[in-house]
Write an enzyme that holds these catalytic residues in place. Structure first.
Site, PDB file in Angstrom:
ATOM      1  N   HIS A 115      -4.740  -0.671   5.685  1.00  0.00           N
ATOM      2  CA  HIS A 115      -4.329   0.017   6.921  1.00  0.00           C
ATOM      3  C   HIS A 115      -5.300  -0.209   8.079  1.00  0.00           C
ATOM      4  CE1 HIS A 115      -7.076   2.811   4.999  1.00  0.00           C
ATOM      5  NE2 HIS A 115      -6.165   3.247   4.163  1.00  0.00           N
ATOM      6  N   HIS A 138     -10.689   1.042   1.529  1.00  0.00           N
ATOM      7  CA  HIS A 138     -10.450   2.031   2.584  1.00  0.00           C
ATOM      8  C   HIS A 138     -11.647   1.892   3.525  1.00  0.00           C
ATOM      9  CE1 HIS A 138      -8.904   5.904   4.271  1.00  0.00           C
ATOM     10  NE2 HIS A 138     -10.112   5.833   4.804  1.00  0.00           N
ATOM     11  N   HIS A 159       0.872  -1.203   0.000  1.00  0.00           N
ATOM     12  CA  HIS A 159       0.000   0.000   0.000  1.00  0.00           C
ATOM     13  C   HIS A 159       0.892   1.232   0.000  1.00  0.00           C
ATOM     14  CE1 HIS A 159      -3.858   2.123   1.392  1.00  0.00           C
ATOM     15  NE2 HIS A 159      -2.964   3.070   1.137  1.00  0.00           N
ATOM     16  N   ASP A 169       1.259   2.632   3.531  1.00  0.00           N
ATOM     17  CA  ASP A 169       0.417   3.824   3.348  1.00  0.00           C
ATOM     18  C   ASP A 169       1.264   5.082   3.462  1.00  0.00           C
ATOM     19  OD1 ASP A 169      -1.829   5.237   2.693  1.00  0.00           O
ATOM     20  OD2 ASP A 169      -2.706   5.189   4.689  1.00  0.00           O
ATOM     21  N   LYS A 194      -9.199  -0.313  -6.145  1.00  0.00           N
ATOM     22  CA  LYS A 194      -9.315   0.331  -4.831  1.00  0.00           C
ATOM     23  C   LYS A 194     -10.676   0.984  -4.660  1.00  0.00           C
ATOM     24  CE  LYS A 194      -7.901   2.023  -0.846  1.00  0.00           C
ATOM     25  NZ  LYS A 194      -6.805   2.919  -0.493  1.00  0.00           N
ATOM     26  N   ASN A 223      -5.166   7.290  -6.217  1.00  0.00           N
ATOM     27  CA  ASN A 223      -5.921   8.525  -5.909  1.00  0.00           C
ATOM     28  C   ASN A 223      -5.178   9.786  -6.337  1.00  0.00           C
ATOM     29  OD1 ASN A 223      -4.019   8.102  -3.828  1.00  0.00           O
ATOM     30  ND2 ASN A 223      -5.270   9.152  -2.306  1.00  0.00           N
ATOM     31  N   HIS A 232       2.791  14.562   1.517  1.00  0.00           N
ATOM     32  CA  HIS A 232       2.164  15.846   1.174  1.00  0.00           C
ATOM     33  C   HIS A 232       3.211  16.916   1.447  1.00  0.00           C
ATOM     34  CE1 HIS A 232      -2.048  14.540   0.815  1.00  0.00           C
ATOM     35  NE2 HIS A 232      -1.816  13.721   1.819  1.00  0.00           N
ATOM     36  N   ARG A 237       2.280   9.624  -5.663  1.00  0.00           N
ATOM     37  CA  ARG A 237       1.888  10.879  -6.340  1.00  0.00           C
ATOM     38  C   ARG A 237       2.415  10.913  -7.772  1.00  0.00           C
ATOM     39  NH1 ARG A 237      -1.394  10.829  -2.092  1.00  0.00           N
ATOM     40  NH2 ARG A 237      -0.515  11.740  -0.213  1.00  0.00           N
ATOM     41  N   HIS A 278       1.559   5.386  -1.691  1.00  0.00           N
ATOM     42  CA  HIS A 278       1.231   6.561  -2.510  1.00  0.00           C
ATOM     43  C   HIS A 278       2.539   7.167  -3.005  1.00  0.00           C
ATOM     44  CE1 HIS A 278      -2.977   6.749  -1.034  1.00  0.00           C
ATOM     45  NE2 HIS A 278      -2.446   6.221   0.055  1.00  0.00           N
TER      46      HIS A 278
HETATM   47  O1  DOR Z   1      -3.623   9.469   5.505  1.00  0.00           O
HETATM   48  C1  DOR Z   1      -3.967   9.145   4.387  1.00  0.00           C
HETATM   49  N1  DOR Z   1      -3.414   9.698   3.288  1.00  0.00           N
HETATM   50  N2  DOR Z   1      -4.922   8.224   4.245  1.00  0.00           N
HETATM   51  C2  DOR Z   1      -5.438   7.921   3.045  1.00  0.00           C
HETATM   52  O2  DOR Z   1      -6.321   7.112   3.002  1.00  0.00           O
HETATM   53  C3  DOR Z   1      -4.992   8.630   1.836  1.00  0.00           C
HETATM   54  C4  DOR Z   1      -3.649   9.166   2.000  1.00  0.00           C
HETATM   55  C5  DOR Z   1      -3.276  10.170   0.924  1.00  0.00           C
HETATM   56  O3  DOR Z   1      -3.497   9.912  -0.257  1.00  0.00           O
HETATM   57  O4  DOR Z   1      -2.754  11.226   1.293  1.00  0.00           O
HETATM   58 ZN    ZN Z   2      -3.459   5.067   1.401  1.00  0.00          ZN
END
Ligand code: DOR
Ligand code: ZN
Length: 354
Positions: free
Chosen positions: A174, A136, A13, A247, A99, A41, A251, A17, A15
């Site tokens: 998660h 989720h 899992h 996860d 997902k 996402n 950001h 970006r 991310h």
């Molecule tokens: O904390 C999180 N950030 N939980 C999620 O489900 C998505 C993820 C994100 O894409 O920032």
């Molecule tokens: Zn996630």
């Protein structure tokens, strides 16, 4: 034990970006993991096999040349996803799951699902093609307390869906609660869960230590101590249906330190090392390999990796931040120590020793 050598792990899992941020974070994962399930996402979301193919190419271009890393792609389920897309996804060989984000549950989930019944034809096709559903698991009902959203979703929404599609492979992503752990333990062999390092290491007190801590804010939100202990126990138990999914969700500092800050904790810079800390604290380092490198591959029907990594019990200091473009990301444990260090990764030794 001063060092431990394990089969190279996979992150089920992740991310990463896109663009400059992706080019910063992909090398951190590629150094530690052979493969990762890539979350879809983005803005706009990865809703088709063709978009997944293009995104995969961009990720591969960000993998350092001396690393070997395979992104395992996923599709973002919407109420408009055509059932026929599932056969296309399965045939691609690079899409490994779909997902399900309940609409509004988390970052970039507004294109997600309001009413799962609208997706039943798609789920039927996934069951037929044996393409896993990644969930989720949080309700978006505003009447439900933030800390109860996982347990309520499992009861009200997920359990009925699993009863209706008993052969569908389902991963509770998660998992953060005793109820979630219990649900997976009681479920069939088709139901599994990923566990993050941060949910094993922190409880909800970490959100408010000496002030409001935006870099500890993620979704599902950190829970009470008894839930943290329950998921750390599940991770280290050797149960084959719990496996590693960081996860890691980067950001920018600007987006985190804001009046309405984004959810997500960045752990990819030290992911396997942080899990090693969890297992070490519970005297279970001998179970790390199964959790990190075997259970997930087995559940997904993938071969286990052939290469190895070695972790040494040598503390190192995490940088305060990593730069990309004109911004930075603040990693988990920024400026603080991590007790284990990778001495040989599948890829690059980077400048900062990261
Ligand atoms: O904390 C999180 N950030 N939980 C999620 O489900 C998505 C993820 C994100 O894409 O920032
Ligand atoms: Zn996630």
């Amino acid at each position: 034990m001063q060092s431990i050598t394990i089969t190279t792990p996979d992150d089920f899992h992740l991310h990463v970006r896109d663009g400059e941020l992706m080019r910063l974070v992909v090398p951190h994962t590629a150094r530690r993991f052979a493969r990762a399930i890539i979350m879809p996402n983005l803005v706009p979301p990865i809703v088709s096999t063709e978009l997944a193919r293009q995104y995969r190419d961009r990720i591969l271009a960000a993998v350092p040349s001396d690393a070997s890393f395979e992104p395992l792609m996923t599709l973002y389920l919407t109420e408009q996803t055509p059932a026929a897309e599932i056969a296309v996804a399965k045939a691609s060989g690079f899409v490994h799951a779909v997902k399900w984000y309940p609409a509004g549950a988390t970052t970039n989930s507004h294109h997600g699902v309001q009413n799962i019944e609208k997706c039943f034809e798609v789920l039927e096709s996934m069951q037929q093609h044996d393409l896993p559903l990644l969930v989720h698991p949080e309700t978006t009902d505003p009447a439900v307390d933030t800390f109860d959203r996982e347990a309520v979703f499992i009861d009200r929404v997920l359990a009925p869906v699993i009863r209706r599609f008993p052969n569908l492979r389902v991963v509770l992503e998660h998992v953060t609660t005793q109820q979630g752990v219990q649900f997976v333990q009681d479920a069939s062999s088709r139901v599994a869960a990923t566990i993050t390092a941060h949910h094993c290491l922190l409880n909800r007190v970490a959100l408010f230590e000496g002030g409001l801590r935006p870099h500890h804010y993620c979704l599902p939100i950190l829970k009470r101590e008894e839930h943290r202990a329950a998921i750390a126990q599940a991770a280290t138990s050797g149960h084959p249906r719990f496996f590693l999914g960081t996860d890691s969700a980067p950001h920018s500092r600007t987006a985190k330190e804001a009046a309405c800050g984004c959810a997500g904790i960045y752990t990819a810079h030290a992911a396997i090392e942080l899990y090693a800390e969890v297992f070490d604290r519970l005297g279970a380092l001998d179970k790390l390999e199964a959790f990190s490198s075997c259970h997930g591959a087995d559940f997904y029907g993938l071969p286990r990796n052939k290469t190895k990594i070695t972790l040494e019990r040598t503390p190192w200091q995490v940088p305060e931040s990593f730069s990309f473009g004109t911004d930075t990301i603040v990693p988990f444990r920024a400026g603080g120590p991590v007790n284990f260090q990778m001495v040989n990764g599948s890829a690059i030794p980077s400048k900062a020793g990261i």
